[in-house]
Design an enzyme around this catalytic site. Structure first.
Site, short mmCIF file in Angstrom:
data_model
loop_
_atom_site.label_atom_id
_atom_site.label_comp_id
_atom_site.label_asym_id
_atom_site.label_seq_id
_atom_site.Cartn_x
_atom_site.Cartn_y
_atom_site.Cartn_z
CG ASP A 69 9.74 -9.37 -1.45
OD1 ASP A 69 10.52 -8.87 -2.28
OD2 ASP A 69 9.79 -9.10 -0.23
CG HIS A 127 9.38 -7.44 -6.70
ND1 HIS A 127 10.16 -8.57 -6.68
CD2 HIS A 127 9.11 -7.15 -5.40
CE1 HIS A 127 10.37 -8.94 -5.42
NE2 HIS A 127 9.73 -8.10 -4.63
#
Length: 340
Positions: A100, A302
């Protein structure tokens, strides 16, 4: 998970680190809204293979210091922390792995200081030199005011919404952006509908997926709550510097990332729904000429290293073991030599 904890001073900021093992240094850089604990499944596997594994709470997060000024969270500041941390640990180089927001920091560290980076790994977010992501002045035109990065620009708003109940926020975002999200029609860009909040716009999960426990949520929430009502102000200030990063990183425009690299992303990752990411991925080998792998994790959302720890660990260990090997031959632009 058997890890040690300590504090390290870097650039006038106290960073908390979790670490285990000895050998060549591997730095694990978390993303939003996480911390060192997001790498809980990587410590044992990497340390057992002969590596010194260090995962910091990056500035503004968890047990680390939270500088007051918004301008203290630019990409050069974040890269500077990595550079100083390598030195503070008594090392001359490291393999830098980021997920991320940690991925742009890892890619940028390799771009700016290739002399210190033996290899770089990005999970979820591909490299987009020099500033690594488009600014709000652009994304506002594409997505509108509800786009999460635009919504985050107002200091104090999202901060308060998230800090009011960290466990509630974390439970919603960790499930909502995962491969186990309530919707199954593909990844979606995170939008905050008008009239809702950054938390209320995320559905409350009926249950947690197998990769996430209530104890995991409690650990994240407890670590974040150390900064009280400002639990998310430092982390959100990273987003408030995306515009400034465009100018600060402009001297590196046109530079490639010239160290061995690896990229991995899940098919359900919301990043894949963002405009321009498909084109970035197709151009990976022009950005990272010595790309050793471009891995697709079917059904993964994610939270790459948390949702698929076995696959991620295997990919990391293979990449680490191969750093002293010559680059694999390529058959074409954007080739994807490794699929999982």
């Amino acid at each position: 998970m058997n890890v040690e904890h300590e504090d390290v001073e870097v650039n006038g900021v106290r960073l908390h680190i979790a670490h285990r093992g000895s050998g060549p240094l591997v730095l694990l850089l978390h993303g939003f809204p996480e911390g060192w604990y997001s790498w809980r499944h990587q410590f044992d596997a990497l340390a057992a293979a002969g590596y010194r594994v260090v995962a910091p709470d990056q500035r503004g997060y968890g047990r680390s210091d939270r500088p007051e000024e918004v301008s203290s969270y630019t990409l050069p500041h974040l890269v500077g922390d990595v550079v100083a941390l390598i030195a503070a640990l008594g090392e001359e180089s490291a393999v830098v792995v980021g997920h991320d927001w940690g991925a742009p920091v890892a890619w940028a560290t390799a771009l700016m200081r290739p002399d210190l980076v033996r290899g770089v790994v990005g999970l979820s977010v591909p490299p987009a030199p020099p500033a690594m992501m488009p600014p709000p002045s652009v994304t506002r035109q594409i997505y509108g005011e509800g786009y999460y990065q635009v919504y985050f620009q107002e200091r104090g708003r999202a901060d308060a919404e998230m800090a009011a109940d960290p466990a509630r926020f974390l439970r919603r975002i960790l499930v909502g952006a995962s491969g186990d999200a309530p919707f199954a029609d593909g990844p979606r860009v995170w939008m905050i509908p008008e009239g809702t909040t950054a938390v209320d716009g995320l559905p409350e999960p009926e249950s947690l997926p197998a990769w996430l426990t209530e104890e995991d949520v409690r650990v994240f929430a407890r670590e974040h709550a150390l900064h009280g009502e400002h639990a998310y102000t430092g982390p959100l200030d990273w987003y408030r510097n995306i515009e400034a990063n465009q100018g600060l990183m402009s001297p590196f425009r046109g530079r490639t990332i010239d160290v061995p690299g690896l990229y991995a992303v899940g098919t359900m990752d919301l990043v894949l729904a963002m405009r321009g990411v498909a084109e970035l991925r197709a151009a990976l080998t022009s950005i990272v000429p010595d790309l050793r792998g471009d891995i697709t994790l079917q059904g993964c959302g994610h939270w790459t290293q948390q949702e698929r720890p076995a696959e991620v660990n295997a990919a990391l260990l293979d990449f680490l073991a191969g750093l002293d090997r010559a680059p694999a031959p390529r058959t074409g632009h954007g080739a994807r030599p490794q699929e999982a």
